[in-house]
Design a protein around this motif. Structure first.
Motif, PDB file in Angstrom:
ATOM      1  N   ARG A 198       0.823  -1.224   0.000  1.00 30.07           N
ATOM      2  CA  ARG A 198       0.000   0.000   0.000  1.00 30.07           C
ATOM      3  C   ARG A 198       0.852   1.267   0.000  1.00 30.07           C
ATOM      4  O   ARG A 198       0.384   2.351  -0.341  1.00 30.07           O
ATOM      5  CB  ARG A 198      -0.923   0.006   1.227  1.00 30.07           C
ATOM      6  CG  ARG A 198      -1.980  -1.075   1.174  1.00 30.07           C
ATOM      7  CD  ARG A 198      -2.735  -1.178   2.477  1.00 30.07           C
ATOM      8  NE  ARG A 198      -1.861  -1.592   3.579  1.00 30.07           N
ATOM      9  CZ  ARG A 198      -2.295  -1.871   4.814  1.00 30.07           C
ATOM     10  NH1 ARG A 198      -3.585  -1.800   5.082  1.00 30.07           N
ATOM     11  NH2 ARG A 198      -1.442  -2.221   5.762  1.00 30.07           N
ATOM     12  N   PHE A 199       2.110   1.135   0.397  1.00 29.38           N
ATOM     13  CA  PHE A 199       2.964   2.321   0.449  1.00 29.38           C
ATOM     14  C   PHE A 199       3.171   2.929  -0.944  1.00 29.38           C
ATOM     15  O   PHE A 199       3.421   4.122  -1.066  1.00 29.38           O
ATOM     16  CB  PHE A 199       4.327   1.983   1.078  1.00 29.38           C
ATOM     17  CG  PHE A 199       4.277   1.724   2.560  1.00 29.38           C
ATOM     18  CD1 PHE A 199       3.077   1.803   3.260  1.00 29.38           C
ATOM     19  CD2 PHE A 199       5.435   1.416   3.265  1.00 29.38           C
ATOM     20  CE1 PHE A 199       3.027   1.556   4.632  1.00 29.38           C
ATOM     21  CE2 PHE A 199       5.400   1.180   4.635  1.00 29.38           C
ATOM     22  CZ  PHE A 199       4.196   1.247   5.324  1.00 29.38           C
ATOM     23  N   ALA A 200       3.090   2.100  -1.983  1.00 26.64           N
ATOM     24  CA  ALA A 200       3.259   2.626  -3.345  1.00 26.64           C
ATOM     25  C   ALA A 200       2.183   3.670  -3.648  1.00 26.64           C
ATOM     26  O   ALA A 200       2.442   4.677  -4.315  1.00 26.64           O
ATOM     27  CB  ALA A 200       3.205   1.487  -4.356  1.00 26.64           C
ATOM     28  N   TYR A 201       0.971   3.458  -3.153  1.00 27.85           N
ATOM     29  CA  TYR A 201      -0.119   4.434  -3.357  1.00 27.85           C
ATOM     30  C   TYR A 201       0.088   5.663  -2.464  1.00 27.85           C
ATOM     31  O   TYR A 201      -0.075   6.799  -2.895  1.00 27.85           O
ATOM     32  CB  TYR A 201      -1.467   3.787  -3.041  1.00 27.85           C
ATOM     33  CG  TYR A 201      -2.624   4.720  -3.260  1.00 27.85           C
ATOM     34  CD1 TYR A 201      -3.231   4.828  -4.518  1.00 27.85           C
ATOM     35  CD2 TYR A 201      -3.104   5.525  -2.223  1.00 27.85           C
ATOM     36  CE1 TYR A 201      -4.275   5.710  -4.727  1.00 27.85           C
ATOM     37  CE2 TYR A 201      -4.146   6.410  -2.423  1.00 27.85           C
ATOM     38  CZ  TYR A 201      -4.733   6.506  -3.672  1.00 27.85           C
ATOM     39  OH  TYR A 201      -5.763   7.376  -3.895  1.00 27.85           O
ATOM     40  N   LEU A 202       0.490   5.414  -1.233  1.00 29.66           N
ATOM     41  CA  LEU A 202       0.578   6.514  -0.253  1.00 29.66           C
ATOM     42  C   LEU A 202       1.767   7.438  -0.507  1.00 29.66           C
ATOM     43  O   LEU A 202       1.685   8.640  -0.253  1.00 29.66           O
ATOM     44  CB  LEU A 202       0.695   5.946   1.166  1.00 29.66           C
ATOM     45  CG  LEU A 202      -0.502   5.151   1.677  1.00 29.66           C
ATOM     46  CD1 LEU A 202      -0.192   4.566   3.057  1.00 29.66           C
ATOM     47  CD2 LEU A 202      -1.743   6.038   1.741  1.00 29.66           C
ATOM     48  N   PHE A 203       2.880   6.870  -0.998  1.00 35.19           N
ATOM     49  CA  PHE A 203       4.131   7.645  -0.982  1.00 35.19           C
ATOM     50  C   PHE A 203       4.737   7.889  -2.355  1.00 35.19           C
ATOM     51  O   PHE A 203       5.859   8.401  -2.452  1.00 35.19           O
ATOM     52  CB  PHE A 203       5.132   6.963  -0.032  1.00 35.19           C
ATOM     53  CG  PHE A 203       4.588   6.827   1.368  1.00 35.19           C
ATOM     54  CD1 PHE A 203       4.049   7.932   2.020  1.00 35.19           C
ATOM     55  CD2 PHE A 203       4.566   5.603   2.022  1.00 35.19           C
ATOM     56  CE1 PHE A 203       3.510   7.823   3.304  1.00 35.19           C
ATOM     57  CE2 PHE A 203       4.041   5.486   3.302  1.00 35.19           C
ATOM     58  CZ  PHE A 203       3.510   6.591   3.951  1.00 35.19           C
ATOM     59  N   ASN A 204       4.028   7.541  -3.422  1.00 36.36           N
ATOM     60  CA  ASN A 204       4.417   7.985  -4.764  1.00 36.36           C
ATOM     61  C   ASN A 204       4.060   9.464  -4.851  1.00 36.36           C
ATOM     62  O   ASN A 204       2.954   9.872  -4.488  1.00 36.36           O
ATOM     63  CB  ASN A 204       3.638   7.161  -5.801  1.00 36.36           C
ATOM     64  CG  ASN A 204       3.882   7.624  -7.244  1.00 36.36           C
ATOM     65  OD1 ASN A 204       4.663   8.533  -7.493  1.00 36.36           O
ATOM     66  ND2 ASN A 204       3.202   6.990  -8.180  1.00 36.36           N
ATOM     67  N   SER A 205       4.976  10.290  -5.321  1.00 38.48           N
ATOM     68  CA  SER A 205       4.706  11.733  -5.387  1.00 38.48           C
ATOM     69  C   SER A 205       3.966  12.097  -6.661  1.00 38.48           C
ATOM     70  O   SER A 205       2.841  12.600  -6.619  1.00 38.48           O
ATOM     71  CB  SER A 205       6.016  12.499  -5.304  1.00 38.48           C
ATOM     72  OG  SER A 205       6.942  11.988  -6.260  1.00 38.48           O
ATOM     73  N   TYR A 206       4.624  11.847  -7.807  1.00 34.06           N
ATOM     74  CA  TYR A 206       4.026  12.313  -9.061  1.00 34.06           C
ATOM     75  C   TYR A 206       4.364  11.424 -10.253  1.00 34.06           C
ATOM     76  O   TYR A 206       4.224  11.839 -11.397  1.00 34.06           O
ATOM     77  CB  TYR A 206       4.431  13.762  -9.352  1.00 34.06           C
ATOM     78  CG  TYR A 206       5.923  14.049  -9.334  1.00 34.06           C
ATOM     79  CD1 TYR A 206       6.783  13.492 -10.279  1.00 34.06           C
ATOM     80  CD2 TYR A 206       6.470  14.921  -8.391  1.00 34.06           C
ATOM     81  CE1 TYR A 206       8.138  13.773 -10.284  1.00 34.06           C
ATOM     82  CE2 TYR A 206       7.831  15.215  -8.380  1.00 34.06           C
ATOM     83  CZ  TYR A 206       8.657  14.634  -9.326  1.00 34.06           C
ATOM     84  OH  TYR A 206      10.000  14.925  -9.329  1.00 34.06           O
ATOM     85  N   TYR A 207       4.830  10.214 -10.005  1.00 31.29           N
ATOM     86  CA  TYR A 207       5.276   9.347 -11.111  1.00 31.29           C
ATOM     87  C   TYR A 207       4.092   8.588 -11.706  1.00 31.29           C
ATOM     88  O   TYR A 207       3.659   7.567 -11.161  1.00 31.29           O
ATOM     89  CB  TYR A 207       6.364   8.388 -10.621  1.00 31.29           C
ATOM     90  CG  TYR A 207       7.607   9.143 -10.215  1.00 31.29           C
ATOM     91  CD1 TYR A 207       8.611   9.431 -11.140  1.00 31.29           C
ATOM     92  CD2 TYR A 207       7.757   9.620  -8.914  1.00 31.29           C
ATOM     93  CE1 TYR A 207       9.730  10.151 -10.775  1.00 31.29           C
ATOM     94  CE2 TYR A 207       8.883  10.344  -8.533  1.00 31.29           C
ATOM     95  CZ  TYR A 207       9.855  10.608  -9.478  1.00 31.29           C
ATOM     96  OH  TYR A 207      10.966  11.340  -9.126  1.00 31.29           O
ATOM     97  N   ASP A 208       3.587   9.096 -12.831  1.00 34.32           N
ATOM     98  CA  ASP A 208       2.438   8.429 -13.477  1.00 34.32           C
ATOM     99  C   ASP A 208       2.784   7.005 -13.869  1.00 34.32           C
ATOM    100  O   ASP A 208       1.928   6.124 -13.848  1.00 34.32           O
ATOM    101  CB  ASP A 208       2.003   9.227 -14.720  1.00 34.32           C
ATOM    102  CG  ASP A 208       1.361  10.549 -14.328  1.00 34.32           C
ATOM    103  OD1 ASP A 208       0.587  10.558 -13.343  1.00 34.32           O
ATOM    104  OD2 ASP A 208       1.649  11.567 -14.977  1.00 34.32           O
ATOM    105  N   GLY A 209       4.056   6.793 -14.238  1.00 34.36           N
ATOM    106  CA  GLY A 209       4.485   5.457 -14.641  1.00 34.36           C
ATOM    107  C   GLY A 209       4.410   4.451 -13.500  1.00 34.36           C
ATOM    108  O   GLY A 209       4.506   3.242 -13.731  1.00 34.36           O
ATOM    109  N   GLU A 210       4.240   4.923 -12.278  1.00 31.41           N
ATOM    110  CA  GLU A 210       4.150   4.029 -11.109  1.00 31.41           C
ATOM    111  C   GLU A 210       2.717   3.900 -10.596  1.00 31.41           C
ATOM    112  O   GLU A 210       2.488   3.344  -9.524  1.00 31.41           O
ATOM    113  CB  GLU A 210       5.071   4.514  -9.991  1.00 31.41           C
ATOM    114  CG  GLU A 210       6.549   4.388 -10.320  1.00 31.41           C
ATOM    115  CD  GLU A 210       6.988   2.944 -10.572  1.00 31.41           C
ATOM    116  OE1 GLU A 210       6.394   2.032  -9.979  1.00 31.41           O
ATOM    117  OE2 GLU A 210       7.896   2.746 -11.406  1.00 31.41           O
ATOM    118  N   GLY A 211       1.773   4.437 -11.354  1.00 31.08           N
ATOM    119  CA  GLY A 211       0.372   4.179 -11.019  1.00 31.08           C
ATOM    120  C   GLY A 211      -0.286   5.236 -10.150  1.00 31.08           C
ATOM    121  O   GLY A 211       0.254   6.319  -9.945  1.00 31.08           O
TER     122      GLY A 211
END
Ligand SMILES: [Fe+2]
Length: 440
Positions: free
Chosen positions: A83-96
């Motif tokens: 779940r951290f990928a959703y919470l802590f991605n800043s602005y990388y569209d390539g990461e969802g």
């Protein structure tokens, strides 16, 4: 002919695994030291959409290493929590998909302690990866990404400070982030203009020069400058007060149209952290509320305010190439950056007509980021890095202005003369000030 995407390459001084590993740990430790005075309650607050909570910075910088290094180069790595990928991605569209930026303060779970444990896990795992012999197979690419991650984290170190300053400034009792610092009693040297010839100049990162650079600093290219002059130091609080007392915020004359509209809409009457109190003018600093020192560089100005001051003073803001030419010709070993521990701009020293700055210009590095009149645009033949890390800079090249020179919150070693910082014209919460320029 299509422009070639530049390859990410590790700096020669970090190419050895041991050096990179030390550097990585130094950067991670500094982040934790900067967050140490921040309580769990402080670390949760998002005081405006541009500000991120300290807790989010601690987690996001770990997510960066987890996503761009561990996931791809550590075959046995399990993410700490998917779940951290959703919470802590800043602005990388390539990461969802991700948490909307203005809602970062709503992430009350994981707790601060859990985020600290997440950091420790990522630090340990990445350290082990750097020390592992089998890593050597894809070393150049891995090392370059770790170095990028360290520079990324250093940018967030500055943001931890500027963001917590904004958070604490909202508290009615203006609590301090750090204890008072011994004051230097000094007067700013007289302001004067220093002439430069102009002509064809080369700016941007030199591909033959060792050391890290972001993709937005290149390619190196030629620009034509007409003869110009730069102010010998940034504008001080005292000089800016004269603009205020001359009705600077009450008349549209010196303002760009968008700037005047913002002054009216936001009710601006002075720089962001100034307060007019019964005891005179004070300003909120990372060391609490303090009387304004009129000899220090003025700070926390928007581009609009910097530009209006320059117009009022019969001058203009510099072009970024003008500042780069002047900065490249100077030495910066005495810069008031984060390494000085002052956490605040200092009174300029008198460099006379030379000194360590070569041409007599003071404070080209450190103290305050200097707004330029240059729109943040790609240099000719710019291409972002390949892959998702190519989203780092290039996609923001619209509706922002370039700032040069680093600040008192910029980590030592992070900044260089080709460095291009950028913010929207209305942003005031960074350590941003101005230096005047003139056409000759
Ligand atoms: Fe980031």
């Amino acid at each position: 002919m299509p422009t070639r995407q530049p390859e990410l390459r590790v700096s020669p001084d970090l190419a050895a695994a041991e050096r990179l590993s030390d550097h990585f740990r130094t950067v991670r430790n500094r982040t934790e030291a900067l967050a140490a005075p921040v309580s769990a309650e402080d670390a949760q607050v998002q005081s405006m959409p541009d500000v991120s909570p300290t807790k989010w910075h601690l987690a996001h910088t770990s997510w960066f290493f987890e996503t761009f290094v561990l996931r791809d180069f550590d075959p046995g790595y399990d993410p700490a929590d998917p779940r951290f990928a959703y919470l802590f991605n800043s602005y990388y569209d390539g990461e969802g998909d991700r948490q909307p930026r203005p809602d970062r303060g709503l992430i009350t779970r994981p707790t601060l302690d859990e985020v600290r444990a997440y950091r420790a896990r990522v630090t340990d795992r990445l350290s082990a990866l750097l020390d592992a012999a089998e890593t050597r197979d894809h070393w150049p690419q891995l090392a370059a990404l770790v170095e990028l991650g360290c520079h990324h984290e250093e940018q967030h170190q500055e943001l931890i400070l500027t963001d917590i300053k904004h958070v604490l400034a909202q508290n009615p009792f203006a609590p301090a982030y750090a204890a008072p610092y011994p004051k230097r009693v000094a007067s700013a040297p007289d302001h004067r203009f220093v002439a430069f010839d102009g002509g064809a100049v080369e700016i941007g990162h030199d591909p033959d020069a060792p050391g890290f650079h972001y993709d937005n600093e290149g390619p190196r290219h030629t620009q034509m400058l007409t003869p110009f002059a730069l102010g010998s130091r940034p504008i001080t609080n005292g000089e800016y007060l004269a603009f205020i007392e001359d009705g600077g915020y009450r008349t549209p004359g010196p303002w760009l149209s968008d700037g005047w509209a913002t002054v009216c809409a936001e009710g601006w009457r002075h720089p962001l952290y100034w307060r007019e109190t019964g005891d005179g003018w004070q300003q909120f600093t990372l060391r609490g509320l303090q009387p304004i020192n009129w000899d220090e560089p003025v700070c926390h100005l928007s581009f609009y305010e910097a530009d209006a001051y320059a117009s009022w003073a019969g001058a203009r803001l510099p072009w970024e190439a003008e500042l780069e030419v002047a900065t490249a010709a100077a030495r910066h070993d005495d810069a008031n950056d984060l390494g000085s521990g002052r956490l605040h701009p200092a009174v300029a020293e008198d460099h006379g007509t030379g000194g360590s700055s070569g041409h007599g210009l003071a404070q080209l590095a450190g103290d305050v980021w200097e707004w330029t009149r240059s729109a943040y645009s790609p240099y000719p033949r710019f291409a972002p890095h390949a892959g998702t890390v190519g989203e780092y800079n290039g996609k923001f090249m619209c509706n922002q202005y370039v700032l040069r020179g680093g600040s008192c919150a910029t980590p030592p070693g992070h900044w260089r003369p080709t460095y291009r910082n950028f913010f929207p014209a209305g942003a005031r919460w960074q350590f941003s000030g101005l230096r005047l320029a003139k056409d000759l």
